[in-house]
Design a protein around this motif. Structure first.
Motif, PDB file in Angstrom:
ATOM      1  N   GLY A 378       0.781  -1.226   0.000  1.00 31.18           N
ATOM      2  CA  GLY A 378       0.000   0.000   0.000  1.00 31.18           C
ATOM      3  C   GLY A 378       0.812   1.275   0.000  1.00 31.18           C
ATOM      4  N   LYS A 379       2.149   1.171  -0.064  1.00 34.92           N
ATOM      5  CA  LYS A 379       3.006   2.362  -0.040  1.00 34.92           C
ATOM      6  C   LYS A 379       3.844   2.413  -1.313  1.00 34.92           C
ATOM      7  CE  LYS A 379       3.520   3.028   4.956  1.00 34.92           C
ATOM      8  NZ  LYS A 379       4.496   3.159   6.068  1.00 34.92           N
ATOM      9  N   ASN A 380       3.727   3.534  -2.030  1.00 34.02           N
ATOM     10  CA  ASN A 380       4.476   3.720  -3.260  1.00 34.02           C
ATOM     11  C   ASN A 380       5.566   4.761  -3.049  1.00 34.02           C
ATOM     12  OD1 ASN A 380       2.824   2.049  -5.167  1.00 34.02           O
ATOM     13  ND2 ASN A 380       1.247   3.448  -4.448  1.00 34.02           N
ATOM     14  N   THR A 393      17.264   9.648  -4.025  1.00 33.02           N
ATOM     15  CA  THR A 393      16.061  10.289  -3.496  1.00 33.02           C
ATOM     16  C   THR A 393      14.961   9.241  -3.474  1.00 33.02           C
ATOM     17  OG1 THR A 393      16.723  12.419  -4.427  1.00 33.02           O
ATOM     18  CG2 THR A 393      14.417  12.168  -3.816  1.00 33.02           C
ATOM     19  N   PHE A 394      14.274   9.116  -2.339  1.00 31.06           N
ATOM     20  CA  PHE A 394      13.249   8.082  -2.164  1.00 31.06           C
ATOM     21  C   PHE A 394      11.982   8.766  -1.649  1.00 31.06           C
ATOM     22  CE2 PHE A 394      11.249   4.257  -0.493  1.00 31.06           C
ATOM     23  CZ  PHE A 394      11.663   3.269  -1.393  1.00 31.06           C
ATOM     24  N   LEU A 395      11.158   9.228  -2.591  1.00 27.69           N
ATOM     25  CA  LEU A 395       9.983  10.035  -2.261  1.00 27.69           C
ATOM     26  C   LEU A 395       8.763   9.149  -2.031  1.00 27.69           C
ATOM     27  CD1 LEU A 395      10.580  12.843  -4.894  1.00 27.69           C
ATOM     28  CD2 LEU A 395      10.896  13.030  -2.421  1.00 27.69           C
ATOM     29  N   VAL A 396       8.288   9.149  -0.821  1.00 27.59           N
ATOM     30  CA  VAL A 396       7.216   8.255  -0.404  1.00 27.59           C
ATOM     31  C   VAL A 396       5.900   9.020  -0.272  1.00 27.59           C
ATOM     32  CG1 VAL A 396       6.427   6.710   1.438  1.00 27.59           C
ATOM     33  CG2 VAL A 396       8.851   6.787   0.823  1.00 27.59           C
ATOM     34  N   GLN A 397       4.815   8.392  -0.736  1.00 27.99           N
ATOM     35  CA  GLN A 397       3.466   8.894  -0.467  1.00 27.99           C
ATOM     36  C   GLN A 397       3.048   8.367   0.896  1.00 27.99           C
ATOM     37  OE1 GLN A 397       1.889   7.364  -4.363  1.00 27.99           O
ATOM     38  NE2 GLN A 397       0.689   9.235  -4.286  1.00 27.99           N
ATOM     39  N   LEU A 398       3.036   9.240   1.890  1.00 30.51           N
ATOM     40  CA  LEU A 398       2.782   8.786   3.254  1.00 30.51           C
ATOM     41  C   LEU A 398       1.314   8.782   3.635  1.00 30.51           C
ATOM     42  CD1 LEU A 398       5.722  10.547   5.130  1.00 30.51           C
ATOM     43  CD2 LEU A 398       5.537   8.137   4.525  1.00 30.51           C
ATOM     44  N   ASP A 399       0.526   9.644   3.027  1.00 31.51           N
ATOM     45  CA  ASP A 399      -0.851   9.828   3.455  1.00 31.51           C
ATOM     46  C   ASP A 399      -1.811   9.569   2.294  1.00 31.51           C
ATOM     47  OD1 ASP A 399      -3.262  10.567   4.509  1.00 31.51           O
ATOM     48  OD2 ASP A 399      -2.572  12.496   5.300  1.00 31.51           O
ATOM     49  N   PRO A 400      -2.586   8.487   2.332  1.00 35.05           N
ATOM     50  CA  PRO A 400      -3.527   8.193   1.244  1.00 35.05           C
ATOM     51  C   PRO A 400      -4.528   9.324   0.995  1.00 35.05           C
ATOM     52  CG  PRO A 400      -3.315   6.312   2.718  1.00 35.05           C
ATOM     53  CD  PRO A 400      -2.628   7.458   3.386  1.00 35.05           C
TER      54      PRO A 400
END
Length: 632
Positions: A378-380, A393-400
């Motif tokens: 569930g985390k991209n 650089t590792f940019l994470v979508q933290l909040d759906p």
């Protein structure tokens, strides 16, 4: 007393940081679901054991003989450093992935090799070997090629080919899996700029008008009409005279290659597919041209921002419309969000700054390759490979609930220290041990053969880096040491392009790498984990969705786990991996369900059940799943 003062200062800084985070993420309503604050390295951590997976160099035995020609001269022109891409395609539709290597050529007036360098196409024979079919396919063409991408732009069921170049791009249409025909002139996609017609070296080096300088490109159906459009990255505004006019020398070395920060930026291009074999340049109206004022005055000069090297397609907000992320070298990265144009069509809004994609830790980096992947359930994350002495650089979508907001979590996922040293170009997520978790590979190599004279800690040839996904939150990636793989994988090279694919039909993912001015490499994955897998080859109907299914979202449910993958075009740096999706299942030997959200504005979704593990299937839009008969 001094120690007490230092301790007080540290406490004050920590308190200030805490108040700032409280204000930003709580009082302003920006709180992500999982906030990780990087407070720096606190000591060496104990290594986590990684799987014993070997990659064997089978380049020679498989029949790959490609060597890249960089065109390098003592003048040291910037394009000579770029290297070339590798793309995976199935040009003859036999369900076996073939390989296309991009090549460059000698500059005008320079000595030419005895055998002129050309594009090279290798057909997969299905027995573990390839045959060179370049001449028969009509691709024995010399050009200063850089990158490439693949997609069926006319929806006839065959992969077409686009090559980015210095000096005019090229589009090749596939003629029924037999040969390719150059349709660039008709299609109108050669690119902006002037192509010099110089006959001598002196004339070429004096050429001052900008020349098209393409890098990565991707096919994408941005307006959802079922036809593939074309997005092209361009690097700096460049010509030989511009390059040579800027002093770039070091004592003991002489002339060095230009730094991109000393050159004017450039613009990306977007070509809309009209459906009649031609494309319309919609770069301006579709919002992919990015300018910034040189000053604050009303009449300040507007300068092009981009120095683009990589692009990846990803529907960040899951609204069914493909967005584009662009990696820029030494300037801010772009996030082109796909929105309505208010007139029944689509356009892009650049919002890299607003989404925290533009910078890492507040500053631009030397971004090269780029990819997207579901690194945790569930985390991209957007993965960007950066210059030497800059970590990934590792940019994470933290909040759906806020999908257009990203946070750099390179340190939090365990990749910061190990990834900092090398100069990283090609990169991708892939599951090399088939445990269901996406791992990371970067292809590395410096730009100047004399770099060791300048920086003793750098080398021209560099080994790849492989990070195994541990599945442990807070320590998601573990660097793979040579002892856990083999010297074939980690043999130093001047790495540039990279692609993954299953060339031998055994279900796991093999790797091809290109070397600037050197031979390409084919690495066979010899994992023996006993893990299961499923491979899915999607085919759109050519009406509601493009035949290549680029932009489709695939969801696989198996053994209580759910895996999501996106069918992208370009991936990494100058390259494109196979469009077939491989999902590792670990020890799960059954697949509960596969769901595909087809690309296109009215394409809909489709489900399949009762698919077996350890098989490759063709999923055709509106049809049932059909196993693909391939050698095992």
């Amino acid at each position: 007393m001094r120690l007490r003062a230092i301790a007080f200062a540290i406490a004050a800084i920590a308190l200030g940081a805490g108040i700032y985070l409280l204000y930003e993420f709580v009082l302003k309503g920006k709180a992500p679901t999982n906030l990780t604050v990087d407070i720096g390295k606190t000591g060496e951590r104990k290594a986590i054991p990684v799987p014993d997976v070997k990659f064997a160099d089978v380049t020679t035995t498989a029949g790959i003989r490609f060597t890249h020609f960089s065109g390098a001269t003592t003048s040291k022109l910037l394009p000579e450093t770029m290297g070339s891409g590798v793309v995976v395609l199935d040009f003859d539709n036999d369900h076996r992935p073939d390989l296309l290597f991009v090549n460059s050529m000698a500059w005008p007036g320079q000595p030419k090799p005895e055998q002129p360098p050309t594009l090279v196409l290798y057909r997969n024979k299905g027995d573990g070997t390839f045959e060179d079919v370049t001449v028969a396919a009509g691709l024995d063409i010399s050009l200063f090629g850089i990158g490439a991408c693949v997609g069926d732009f006319n929806n006839d069921g065959y992969d077409d080919l686009f090559i980015t170049c210095v000096g005019g791009h090229r589009l090749f249409q596939n003629q029924g899996g037999k040969k390719f025909v150059d349709v660039t002139a008709k299609a109108g996609v050669a690119g902006p700029g002037v192509v010099p017609k110089s006959a001598t070296a002196e004339e070429f080096f004096r050429h001052a008008l900008p020349i098209p300088f393409g890098t990565s490109a991707t096919f994408v159906d941005y307006d959802g009409d079922g036809k593939l459009d074309l997005f092209v990255c361009h690097y700096c505004t460049w010509s030989p005279a511009i390059d040579l006019s800027i002093k770039s020398t070091l004592t003991g070395v002489g002339r060095t290659y230009q730094q991109p920060k000393d050159l004017e930026g450039n613009q990306c291009s977007l070509y809309r597919n009209r459906g009649d074999g031609t494309f319309e340049d919609v770069s301006e109206s579709a919002g992919v041209r990015v300018f910034e004022a040189e000053g604050t005055d009303a009449g300040a000069k507007q300068r092009p921002v981009g120095k683009s090297l990589g692009v990846i397609l990803y529907d960040a907000d899951s609204d069914g419309w493909p967005d584009l992320f662009v990696a820029n070298d030494s300037v801010r990265n772009f996030f082109f969000h796909n929105i309505s144009d208010g007139q029944g069509g689509r356009k892009f809004e650049e919002r890299g700054k607003e989404s925290n994609v533009a910078y890492a830790q507040g500053i631009p980096r030397g971004a090269m390759g780029i990819d997207i992947g579901e690194y945790s359930p569930g985390k991209n994350a957007l993965l960007i490979a950066n210059f030497a002495n800059e970590e990934n650089t590792f940019l994470v979508q933290l909040d759906p609930k806020r999908p257009l907001s990203f946070s750099d979590a390179c340190a939090a996922v365990g990749m910061q220290g190990e990834s900092k040293g090398p100069l990283k170009f090609g990169t991708f997520f892939f599951d090399y041990d088939l445990d269901g978790r996406l791992d990371v590979l970067t292809a590395n190599g410096h730009i100047d053969p004399d770099i060791t004279k300048i920086q003793s800690n750098q080398t021209y040839k560099q080994p790849v880096q492989l990070f195994w996904n541990t599945g442990e939150v807070g320590r998601d990636f573990e660097p793979v040491p040579v002892s856990a793989s083999d010297t074939d994988l980690f043999k130093p090279l001047v790495g540039r392009g990279s692609a993954y694919f299953d060339y031998d039909g055994d279900g796991d993912l093999d790797v091809s790498l290109t070397e600037n001015g050197g031979p390409a490499v084919l690495l066979r994955n010899d994992q023996k984990t006993g893990h299961h897998w499923i491979r899915l080859n999607l085919e759109g109907d050519g009406v509601k969705s493009n035949r290549s299914a680029i932009g489709a979202e695939v969801t696989v449910a198996a053994g209580g786990r759910t895996f999501k993958r996106t069918i992208t075009g370009a991936r990494g740096y100058l390259s494109q991996s196979e469009l077939t999706v491989t999902v590792g299942l670990g020890m799960t030997d059954a697949v509960d369900k596969v769901m595909v959200r087809w690309p296109g504005k009215n394409a809909g979704t489709q489900e399949w059940t009762k698919l077996k593990s350890d098989f490759q299937y063709r999923l055709k839009q509106g049809d049932s799943a059909a196993p693909v008969d391939r050698p095992r």
